[in-house]
Design a protein around this motif. Structure first.
Motif, PDB file in Angstrom:
ATOM      1  N   GLY A 115       0.788  -1.224   0.000  1.00 39.04           N
ATOM      2  CA  GLY A 115       0.000   0.000   0.000  1.00 39.04           C
ATOM      3  C   GLY A 115       0.812   1.262   0.000  1.00 39.04           C
ATOM      4  N   ALA A 116       2.094   1.204   0.390  1.00 35.49           N
ATOM      5  CA  ALA A 116       2.957   2.382   0.413  1.00 35.49           C
ATOM      6  C   ALA A 116       4.378   1.941   0.104  1.00 35.49           C
ATOM      7  N   LEU A 117       5.143   2.835  -0.528  1.00 33.68           N
ATOM      8  CA  LEU A 117       6.502   2.497  -0.938  1.00 33.68           C
ATOM      9  C   LEU A 117       7.485   3.578  -0.519  1.00 33.68           C
ATOM     10  N   LEU A 118       8.691   3.133  -0.188  1.00 31.94           N
ATOM     11  CA  LEU A 118       9.838   4.005   0.058  1.00 31.94           C
ATOM     12  C   LEU A 118      10.969   3.526  -0.831  1.00 31.94           C
ATOM     13  N   ILE A 119      11.569   4.439  -1.576  1.00 30.69           N
ATOM     14  CA  ILE A 119      12.670   4.082  -2.470  1.00 30.69           C
ATOM     15  C   ILE A 119      13.825   5.048  -2.234  1.00 30.69           C
ATOM     16  N   GLY A 120      15.034   4.494  -2.054  1.00 38.67           N
ATOM     17  CA  GLY A 120      16.207   5.347  -2.094  1.00 38.67           C
ATOM     18  C   GLY A 120      17.242   5.212  -1.006  1.00 38.67           C
ATOM     19  N   PRO A 121      16.900   4.982   0.273  1.00 38.06           N
ATOM     20  CA  PRO A 121      17.941   4.987   1.301  1.00 38.06           C
ATOM     21  C   PRO A 121      19.076   4.014   0.993  1.00 38.06           C
ATOM     22  N   LEU A 136       9.259   2.391 -12.724  1.00 36.56           N
ATOM     23  CA  LEU A 136       8.321   1.854 -11.751  1.00 36.56           C
ATOM     24  C   LEU A 136       7.066   2.707 -11.599  1.00 36.56           C
ATOM     25  N   LEU A 137       7.189   4.006 -11.775  1.00 38.56           N
ATOM     26  CA  LEU A 137       6.072   4.915 -11.507  1.00 38.56           C
ATOM     27  C   LEU A 137       4.768   4.525 -12.202  1.00 38.56           C
ATOM     28  N   PRO A 138       4.786   4.138 -13.466  1.00 34.73           N
ATOM     29  CA  PRO A 138       3.514   3.794 -14.110  1.00 34.73           C
ATOM     30  C   PRO A 138       2.793   2.599 -13.488  1.00 34.73           C
ATOM     31  N   HIS A 139       3.506   1.812 -12.682  1.00 29.49           N
ATOM     32  CA  HIS A 139       2.906   0.612 -12.086  1.00 29.49           C
ATOM     33  C   HIS A 139       2.317   0.866 -10.694  1.00 29.49           C
ATOM     34  N   LEU A 140       2.456   2.082 -10.188  1.00 28.88           N
ATOM     35  CA  LEU A 140       2.075   2.338  -8.795  1.00 28.88           C
ATOM     36  C   LEU A 140       0.586   2.584  -8.601  1.00 28.88           C
ATOM     37  N   ASP A 141      -0.118   2.997  -9.640  1.00 23.21           N
ATOM     38  CA  ASP A 141      -1.571   3.206  -9.554  1.00 23.21           C
ATOM     39  C   ASP A 141      -1.954   4.130  -8.391  1.00 23.21           C
ATOM     40  N   GLY A 142      -1.171   5.185  -8.190  1.00 24.75           N
ATOM     41  CA  GLY A 142      -1.513   6.166  -7.178  1.00 24.75           C
ATOM     42  C   GLY A 142      -1.132   5.805  -5.760  1.00 24.75           C
ATOM     43  N   ARG A 143      -0.436   4.695  -5.543  1.00 28.98           N
ATOM     44  CA  ARG A 143      -0.019   4.336  -4.185  1.00 28.98           C
ATOM     45  C   ARG A 143       0.921   5.402  -3.624  1.00 28.98           C
ATOM     46  N   PRO A 144       0.824   5.694  -2.323  1.00 25.79           N
ATOM     47  CA  PRO A 144       1.713   6.696  -1.745  1.00 25.79           C
ATOM     48  C   PRO A 144       3.173   6.269  -1.835  1.00 25.79           C
ATOM     49  N   LEU A 145       4.013   7.217  -2.198  1.00 25.37           N
ATOM     50  CA  LEU A 145       5.424   6.943  -2.478  1.00 25.37           C
ATOM     51  C   LEU A 145       6.283   8.032  -1.870  1.00 25.37           C
ATOM     52  N   LEU A 146       7.336   7.631  -1.162  1.00 28.02           N
ATOM     53  CA  LEU A 146       8.356   8.554  -0.677  1.00 28.02           C
ATOM     54  C   LEU A 146       9.649   8.244  -1.408  1.00 28.02           C
ATOM     55  N   LEU A 147      10.211   9.259  -2.049  1.00 28.70           N
ATOM     56  CA  LEU A 147      11.516   9.138  -2.691  1.00 28.70           C
ATOM     57  C   LEU A 147      12.540   9.841  -1.821  1.00 28.70           C
ATOM     58  N   ASP A 148      13.611   9.135  -1.504  1.00 31.07           N
ATOM     59  CA  ASP A 148      14.636   9.660  -0.620  1.00 31.07           C
ATOM     60  C   ASP A 148      16.000   9.483  -1.271  1.00 31.07           C
ATOM     61  N   ALA A 252      21.697  15.391  13.469  1.00 29.51           N
ATOM     62  CA  ALA A 252      22.535  15.457  12.266  1.00 29.51           C
ATOM     63  C   ALA A 252      23.617  14.388  12.377  1.00 29.51           C
ATOM     64  N   THR A 253      23.191  13.135  12.269  1.00 23.47           N
ATOM     65  CA  THR A 253      24.094  12.006  12.419  1.00 23.47           C
ATOM     66  C   THR A 253      23.809  10.972  11.343  1.00 23.47           C
ATOM     67  N   SER A 254      24.770  10.151  11.061  1.00 28.60           N
ATOM     68  CA  SER A 254      24.646   9.147  10.007  1.00 28.60           C
ATOM     69  C   SER A 254      23.447   8.241  10.253  1.00 28.60           C
ATOM     70  N   GLY A 255      22.597   8.112   9.253  1.00 25.27           N
ATOM     71  CA  GLY A 255      21.430   7.248   9.336  1.00 25.27           C
ATOM     72  C   GLY A 255      20.166   7.923   9.803  1.00 25.27           C
ATOM     73  N   SER A 256      20.274   9.168  10.279  1.00 24.62           N
ATOM     74  CA  SER A 256      19.094   9.855  10.810  1.00 24.62           C
ATOM     75  C   SER A 256      18.029  10.052   9.732  1.00 24.62           C
ATOM     76  N   GLY A 257      18.441  10.429   8.533  1.00 25.28           N
ATOM     77  CA  GLY A 257      17.477  10.610   7.452  1.00 25.28           C
ATOM     78  C   GLY A 257      16.785   9.319   7.062  1.00 25.28           C
ATOM     79  N   ASP A 258      17.491   8.201   7.170  1.00 27.29           N
ATOM     80  CA  ASP A 258      16.886   6.908   6.857  1.00 27.29           C
ATOM     81  C   ASP A 258      15.779   6.572   7.855  1.00 27.29           C
ATOM     82  N   THR A 259      16.024   6.888   9.136  1.00 23.31           N
ATOM     83  CA  THR A 259      14.985   6.636  10.127  1.00 23.31           C
ATOM     84  C   THR A 259      13.758   7.499   9.855  1.00 23.31           C
ATOM     85  N   LEU A 260      13.976   8.765   9.506  1.00 28.75           N
ATOM     86  CA  LEU A 260      12.844   9.651   9.214  1.00 28.75           C
ATOM     87  C   LEU A 260      12.043   9.138   8.033  1.00 28.75           C
ATOM     88  N   ALA A 261      12.722   8.726   6.978  1.00 25.99           N
ATOM     89  CA  ALA A 261      12.020   8.215   5.801  1.00 25.99           C
ATOM     90  C   ALA A 261      11.167   7.005   6.149  1.00 25.99           C
TER      91      ALA A 261
END
Length: 320
Positions: A115-121, A136-148, A252-261
């Motif tokens: 139902g939801a996707l995260l791509i990038g970390p 991949l985008l044309p296959h998502l059919d409007g599913r929520p997506l976070l690009l990181d 501001a530490t290594s991996g912090s953005g991955d946790t947020l995503a």
């Protein structure tokens, strides 16, 4: 950048707002399907930990089921590190990065289960991951997506650096971005340096006017933009704007953005719209940093420790 007269007044993301904007909750007898299913596509041979942090973030945010798709060489490691997750191995290059076309062939058939996707970390080969995202985008059919991380560069003109809009091809023309505008809004989470990389602006220009940078990007790409920093600005394509202040330098530490995503994607899976999931995720992430600062001091706590704070914070911020 935009002039001040055309800007909306930002909504402050504080405890009062969050309690008035409660997250979707499953029913008392709801099962893990009702809480949402997430697919995280992340990691490389050298940065496997990013997929682990993002995946655990998804679960800590309350999503019911998690699958992680990563390169074949680190899939067994991830399966052991997160026994709660299904782990899918994807073809990789000799350097240990995602092999775009071959990975697309394997992943395209299972997208509909999530139902939801995260791509990038943790993904390093920008060209390969951008080709993968565009396919991949044309296959998502409007599913929520976070690009990181590198996956955000799907909106960047190929080869662009600094103020230039792209690398000239053999005919002297700029190479267009793979995606100039999303058909359905997605969520992008750049910091100032990444925003400069994506937009062609100077980093100093973005820092001087972060509100204008976020609003322009949101409208240009039809995306919800979270321009991260000590103050985070969240802009929607329709011009709505939120502002969050808080956290501390320890975030501001290594991996912090991955946790947020991961946290934000888990909230998306539960049914929160992109802007709500983003605002809540940013707030929870910052408040987790504040709690850790109180116990350990402002420096030295780990990104993985942020995640243990999230369930209790969500519970504390429920409507009174």
């Amino acid at each position: 950048m935009m002039n001040d007269t055309s800007r909306p007044e930002p909504v402050l993301v504080d405890d009062a707002l969050l309690r008035q904007w409660p997250l979707p909750m499953p029913g008392v007898e709801g099962d893990k399907e009702e809480r949402g299913k997430v697919l995280v596509i992340a990691g490389s041979r050298e940065i496997a930990g990013a997929a682990i942090l993002a995946g655990i973030g998804v679960l800590r945010a309350g999503a019911g089921k998690l699958a992680i798709a990563t390169v074949d060489s680190v899939a067994p490691l991830l399966a052991q590190a997160i026994p709660e997750a299904r782990v899918i191995g994807l073809p990789e290059t000799r350097s240990g990065d995602l092999a775009g076309a071959a990975a697309m062939d394997k992943i395209g058939g299972i997208i509909g289960r999530y139902g939801a996707l995260l791509i990038g970390p943790g993904m390093q080969n920008e060209d390969a991951i951008c080709d993968f995202v565009a396919g991949l985008l044309p296959h998502l059919d409007g599913r929520p997506l976070l690009l990181d991380a590198s996956a955000m560069s799907v909106v960047r003109q190929a080869g662009g650096h600094g103020k230039g809009h792209g690398k000239a091809d053999d005919m002297g023309n700029d190479q267009p971005a793979r995606i100039s505008r999303f058909d359905v809004p997605v969520l992008l989470t750049p910091h100032a340096g990444e925003m400069a990389h994506l937009s062609g602006a100077d980093k100093e220009e973005v820092q001087a006017d972060p509100v204008g940078a976020a609003l322009q990007a949101a409208r240009r790409w039809n995306a919800v933009i979270a321009l991260k920093g000590a103050v985070t600005h969240i802009a929607a394509p329709d011009g709505r704007l939120w502002r969050h202040e808080g956290g501390n330098v320890g975030l501001a530490t290594s991996g912090s953005g991955d946790t947020l995503a991961g946290i934000v994607t888990g909230l998306m899976a539960r049914g929160a719209p992109l802007e709500q999931a983003c605002a809540w995720g940013v707030a929870l992430h910052a408040r987790a940093g504040e709690r850790l600062c109180q116990r350990h001091g402002p420096l030295g706590y780990l990104a993985r420790e942020i995640l243990d704070e999230i369930p209790a914070l969500m519970h504390r911020l429920r409507p009174q």
